[in-house]
Design a protein around this motif. Sequence first.
Motif, PDB file in Angstrom:
ATOM      1  N   ALA A  62       0.836  -1.199   0.000  1.00  0.00           N
ATOM      2  CA  ALA A  62       0.000   0.000   0.000  1.00  0.00           C
ATOM      3  C   ALA A  62       0.872   1.250   0.000  1.00  0.00           C
ATOM      4  CB  ALA A  62      -0.924  -0.004   1.214  1.00  0.00           C
ATOM      5  N   ALA A  63       1.925   1.232   0.829  1.00  0.00           N
ATOM      6  CA  ALA A  63       2.813   2.390   0.889  1.00  0.00           C
ATOM      7  C   ALA A  63       3.512   2.597  -0.445  1.00  0.00           C
ATOM      8  CB  ALA A  63       3.844   2.195   2.000  1.00  0.00           C
ATOM      9  N   MET A  64       3.820   1.499  -1.129  1.00  0.00           N
ATOM     10  CA  MET A  64       4.469   1.637  -2.427  1.00  0.00           C
ATOM     11  C   MET A  64       3.530   2.333  -3.409  1.00  0.00           C
ATOM     12  SD  MET A  64       6.594  -1.297  -4.266  1.00  0.00           S
ATOM     13  CE  MET A  64       5.209  -2.290  -4.754  1.00  0.00           C
ATOM     14  N   GLY A  65       2.248   1.958  -3.353  1.00  0.00           N
ATOM     15  CA  GLY A  65       1.282   2.631  -4.209  1.00  0.00           C
ATOM     16  C   GLY A  65       1.228   4.114  -3.915  1.00  0.00           C
ATOM     17  N   LEU A  66       1.163   4.450  -2.627  1.00  0.00           N
ATOM     18  CA  LEU A  66       1.111   5.866  -2.252  1.00  0.00           C
ATOM     19  C   LEU A  66       2.396   6.570  -2.660  1.00  0.00           C
ATOM     20  CD1 LEU A  66      -0.293   8.156  -0.766  1.00  0.00           C
ATOM     21  CD2 LEU A  66       0.866   7.416   1.287  1.00  0.00           C
ATOM     22  N   ASN A  67       3.519   5.862  -2.505  1.00  0.00           N
ATOM     23  CA  ASN A  67       4.809   6.460  -2.822  1.00  0.00           C
ATOM     24  C   ASN A  67       4.918   6.818  -4.294  1.00  0.00           C
ATOM     25  OD1 ASN A  67       7.366   7.308  -2.099  1.00  0.00           O
ATOM     26  ND2 ASN A  67       7.628   5.538  -0.772  1.00  0.00           N
ATOM     27  N   ILE A  68       4.279   6.031  -5.151  1.00  0.00           N
ATOM     28  CA  ILE A  68       4.311   6.365  -6.574  1.00  0.00           C
ATOM     29  C   ILE A  68       3.646   7.706  -6.793  1.00  0.00           C
ATOM     30  CG2 ILE A  68       3.249   5.724  -8.766  1.00  0.00           C
ATOM     31  CD1 ILE A  68       4.059   2.936  -8.218  1.00  0.00           C
ATOM     32  N   LEU A  69       2.537   7.921  -6.101  1.00  0.00           N
ATOM     33  CA  LEU A  69       1.812   9.169  -6.277  1.00  0.00           C
ATOM     34  C   LEU A  69       2.514  10.331  -5.579  1.00  0.00           C
ATOM     35  CD1 LEU A  69      -0.786  10.323  -7.421  1.00  0.00           C
ATOM     36  CD2 LEU A  69      -1.865   9.894  -5.247  1.00  0.00           C
ATOM     37  N   THR A  70       2.881  10.118  -4.304  1.00  0.00           N
ATOM     38  CA  THR A  70       3.411  11.222  -3.511  1.00  0.00           C
ATOM     39  C   THR A  70       4.917  11.367  -3.689  1.00  0.00           C
ATOM     40  OG1 THR A  70       1.665  10.828  -1.932  1.00  0.00           O
ATOM     41  CG2 THR A  70       3.477  12.188  -1.198  1.00  0.00           C
ATOM     42  N   GLY A  71       5.633  10.251  -3.671  1.00  0.00           N
ATOM     43  CA  GLY A  71       7.082  10.323  -3.741  1.00  0.00           C
ATOM     44  C   GLY A  71       7.613  10.518  -5.145  1.00  0.00           C
ATOM     45  N   PHE A  72       6.980   9.872  -6.125  1.00  0.00           N
ATOM     46  CA  PHE A  72       7.505   9.975  -7.487  1.00  0.00           C
ATOM     47  C   PHE A  72       6.825  11.080  -8.288  1.00  0.00           C
ATOM     48  CE2 PHE A  72       8.973   5.781  -6.345  1.00  0.00           C
ATOM     49  CZ  PHE A  72      10.253   5.791  -6.858  1.00  0.00           C
ATOM     50  N   ALA A  73       5.488  11.221  -8.135  1.00  0.00           N
ATOM     51  CA  ALA A  73       4.812  12.237  -8.938  1.00  0.00           C
ATOM     52  C   ALA A  73       4.506  13.510  -8.145  1.00  0.00           C
ATOM     53  CB  ALA A  73       3.519  11.671  -9.522  1.00  0.00           C
ATOM     54  N   GLY A  74       4.794  13.493  -6.832  1.00  0.00           N
ATOM     55  CA  GLY A  74       4.682  14.724  -6.059  1.00  0.00           C
ATOM     56  C   GLY A  74       3.276  15.178  -5.729  1.00  0.00           C
ATOM     57  N   GLN A  75       2.291  14.291  -5.819  1.00  0.00           N
ATOM     58  CA  GLN A  75       0.916  14.689  -5.498  1.00  0.00           C
ATOM     59  C   GLN A  75       0.548  14.105  -4.139  1.00  0.00           C
ATOM     60  OE1 GLN A  75      -0.533  16.637  -8.035  1.00  0.00           O
ATOM     61  NE2 GLN A  75       1.535  16.368  -8.830  1.00  0.00           N
ATOM     62  N   LEU A  76       0.475  14.968  -3.129  1.00  0.00           N
ATOM     63  CA  LEU A  76       0.198  14.500  -1.774  1.00  0.00           C
ATOM     64  C   LEU A  76      -1.230  13.972  -1.677  1.00  0.00           C
ATOM     65  CD1 LEU A  76       1.123  14.213   1.095  1.00  0.00           C
ATOM     66  CD2 LEU A  76       0.549  16.578   1.500  1.00  0.00           C
ATOM     67  N   SER A  77      -1.365  12.750  -1.133  1.00  0.00           N
ATOM     68  CA  SER A  77      -2.714  12.183  -1.014  1.00  0.00           C
ATOM     69  C   SER A  77      -2.967  11.693   0.400  1.00  0.00           C
ATOM     70  CB  SER A  77      -2.872  11.016  -1.982  1.00  0.00           C
ATOM     71  OG  SER A  77      -3.995  10.246  -1.620  1.00  0.00           O
ATOM     72  N   LEU A  78      -4.143  12.005   0.931  1.00  0.00           N
ATOM     73  CA  LEU A  78      -4.518  11.509   2.258  1.00  0.00           C
ATOM     74  C   LEU A  78      -5.675  10.528   2.156  1.00  0.00           C
ATOM     75  CD1 LEU A  78      -4.397  14.843   4.271  1.00  0.00           C
ATOM     76  CD2 LEU A  78      -2.654  13.114   4.126  1.00  0.00           C
ATOM     77  N   GLY A  79      -5.958  10.040   0.942  1.00  0.00           N
ATOM     78  CA  GLY A  79      -7.127   9.185   0.769  1.00  0.00           C
ATOM     79  C   GLY A  79      -6.811   7.719   0.534  1.00  0.00           C
ATOM     80  N   ALA A 214       9.865  14.466 -13.167  1.00  0.00           N
ATOM     81  CA  ALA A 214       9.930  15.839 -13.674  1.00  0.00           C
ATOM     82  C   ALA A 214       8.725  16.628 -13.178  1.00  0.00           C
ATOM     83  CB  ALA A 214       9.973  15.831 -15.198  1.00  0.00           C
ATOM     84  N   THR A 215       7.552  16.009 -13.192  1.00  0.00           N
ATOM     85  CA  THR A 215       6.357  16.672 -12.693  1.00  0.00           C
ATOM     86  C   THR A 215       6.500  17.023 -11.228  1.00  0.00           C
ATOM     87  OG1 THR A 215       5.163  15.222 -14.170  1.00  0.00           O
ATOM     88  CG2 THR A 215       3.858  16.502 -12.642  1.00  0.00           C
ATOM     89  N   ARG A 216       7.064  16.090 -10.457  1.00  0.00           N
ATOM     90  CA  ARG A 216       7.229  16.324  -9.031  1.00  0.00           C
ATOM     91  C   ARG A 216       8.177  17.489  -8.777  1.00  0.00           C
ATOM     92  NH1 ARG A 216      10.883  11.919  -6.435  1.00  0.00           N
ATOM     93  NH2 ARG A 216      12.336  12.957  -7.823  1.00  0.00           N
ATOM     94  N   ASP A 217       9.298  17.496  -9.495  1.00  0.00           N
ATOM     95  CA  ASP A 217      10.316  18.496  -9.181  1.00  0.00           C
ATOM     96  C   ASP A 217       9.857  19.893  -9.526  1.00  0.00           C
ATOM     97  OD1 ASP A 217      11.848  16.575  -8.155  1.00  0.00           O
ATOM     98  OD2 ASP A 217      13.098  16.289  -9.931  1.00  0.00           O
TER      99      ASP A 217
END
Lengths: 409, 317
Positions: A62-79, A214-217
């Motif tokens: 689950a954390a890996m899934g979140l990490n793709i969104l938050t860690g790699f693409a930079g979109q913070l998610s609380l859902g 690139a999107t995240r940075d």
Amino acid sequence: MLYRTAGQFKSSYVADQALFPVRQDAILLTIILIFGWVIFPMTASEFTFQTLLIPILIYALAAMGLNILTGFAGQLSLGTGAFMGVGAYACYKMVTLFPWMNPIIAILLSGVFSAGIGVVFGIPSLRIKGFYLAIATLAAQFFLVWLFEKWAWLYNYNASGAIQVPNLEMFGVFVSGPQAASVTEYYIVLFVVTLLTLLCINLTRGNLGRTWKATRDMDIAAELIGINLMKSKLTAFAVSSYVVGVAGALYVFMWKGAAEPNVFDIPLSFQVLFIAIIGGLGSIMGNYLGAILIVGLPVVLNVVAGTKVFEISAPSAILLVALIAAATFLFWVARNLWGVGAALGFGVVTLVYGYAQLQGFRIDSALIEHINVMIVGALIIFFLIIEPHGLNQLWRLIREKLIIWPFPH
Amino acid sequence: MLNDIFIAPFVDMVEAPDFLMQVLWEGLVSGILYALIALGFVLIFRSSRIFNFAQGIMVVFAALTLVGLFAMGVPAWISVGLTLGVMFVLAVVIERVVLRPLVGQPDIILFMATIGITLFLIGFGETIFGGENKVMITEELGIPTGDTVLEPFGGLLILQHLDITVVIVATLLVAGLLAFLNYTQMGRAIRALGDDHQAALSVGISLQTIWVLVWFIAGIIALVTGIAWGARAGVSFALEVIAYKALPVLMLGGLESITGAIVGGLMIGILEKLFEIYWGQPLLGGNTETWFAFVLALIVLLFRPQGLFGERIIERV
């Protein structure tokens, strides 16, 4: 010394960009995989499967899934919790509507539904950024959990309002439900997690992963060099929600066995977020380290506090001492004095407490629960202070130091 | 179906104006409390760019400390004073132990740290005062508890004295806070820090002092909110859910804006009550209050990504 890279020459770009440019990494991973696939299943007890091995793998996924969104693409998610719920409910509907379906296929397919919903809730990210987006994902969190509660079709109109996992068979073996053996469940979880980890590693190394980074940075700069932000953000939401949804399906089908809507409430989201952040944003391995810490720590604290460690089993005491010694050594190699202090401090407290227990000192079990919450909170702050970039970064530092050990530079 | 959505609720409103007023009044009171929580949050965000998730738990912690001290035999008003002291110590400790080592880290790390504070406070509060539900010491603090019944349009309108007190106290608190921010040196320093950190530092404003100060003010606001919510719903960590309600308020009003927090709080308090009573319960099976505020804020954000009163987001490459 063990990690010496001398003599490993790269003579082509392919070799340089390989998954494991350093041979010892591959060896280490092989050892871990042997432990995961052979040694743990052979030796672990029922308790270990249910409180450590299975949940750690599921939370890491689950954390890996979140990490793709938050860690790699930079979109913070609380859902995250709600998306895990979507996966779980989708899987439940599938196995009850089509009982002939192969459970593993059902679990892997359930992610598709959460990916779809993830994309819908990802659309605002094209306009909303940063913390505003984080709160917007809370809209998904609260709305979906409310829906799980009110839409009776989702739980087949049963009176309790919860989903119960039926007995599922595959090739004549029960793989899920009350009759399934822990080992079988463990192997299925391990199989799915290994598969998806491999997928995520390669996705994040490839073209798509570079667009996400690139999107995240800086998303405007990324747009200027020709990255389609909509595509980049929405694929991140889709892949992330897919992985999270599969983790949710595993969470209910392979671990909990039954779930009420409030299981997927906000504490679950935060727990997964803790793992991703403590593990290290933008890393794959960090999720496993974070899950071991966040899932494993309360268990260890409970075992230490609830039973008489030093009286019952000498092996567990020796194991504890060995772990503390190893942690101290690694922190010392990384020149992280705070870490050395913490590991030693934890060791001293445990020893004192163990001795006090031998003398008949007891703490009320409700109080232990409260103290556990407090310690977890304090540890989160502590880890953020000693290494804000997470356990993954800590490991990288340790690895770098090990390569040149015993020399300091 | 269309009739149920677009016509029937308004017919109900017009037919029973007294009930409508009752709903509006209750929405207003909870809106004010949301606004108060959001206010503590905005102060911290403006001066330090920290998304303080712990604000909601500070509310509970303050209320718990107050009740806990009273239960230990401390007179009511002295325990209020002591609780303020505890909140001050908390502000100092948070600044010294958590914020100072983390200065300059990415926003999300600081956000995580405040979630760590949240967990710590939950555990700490429960360890010291126990986890069970407690009753707020309303009478001992001299808060009126009766109610006034008005009869507008020949109907019934019940105003709890407690709610009236909350409205008055909250208004005074906000007025006092605005006066403090606008007319005292400390208050202006807080605003300066909100505008530009570097410039504020260069004219000699101490970052550490201001941080302790804003966390302490947030603590005071938390205590007032805690007393008010505690008197209505009892004191326990279930109150934590109101902390989540402050988030859509912030989103709607804008993270930096004090006006936004107040207007957003009132809007959300009233609209979510109206939606729940006239649309949620008849059409959707009720309990829509958990998500309505978020969805409303989300829709507003689609049109104004910085919230209604937030600072315009300017991006440069």
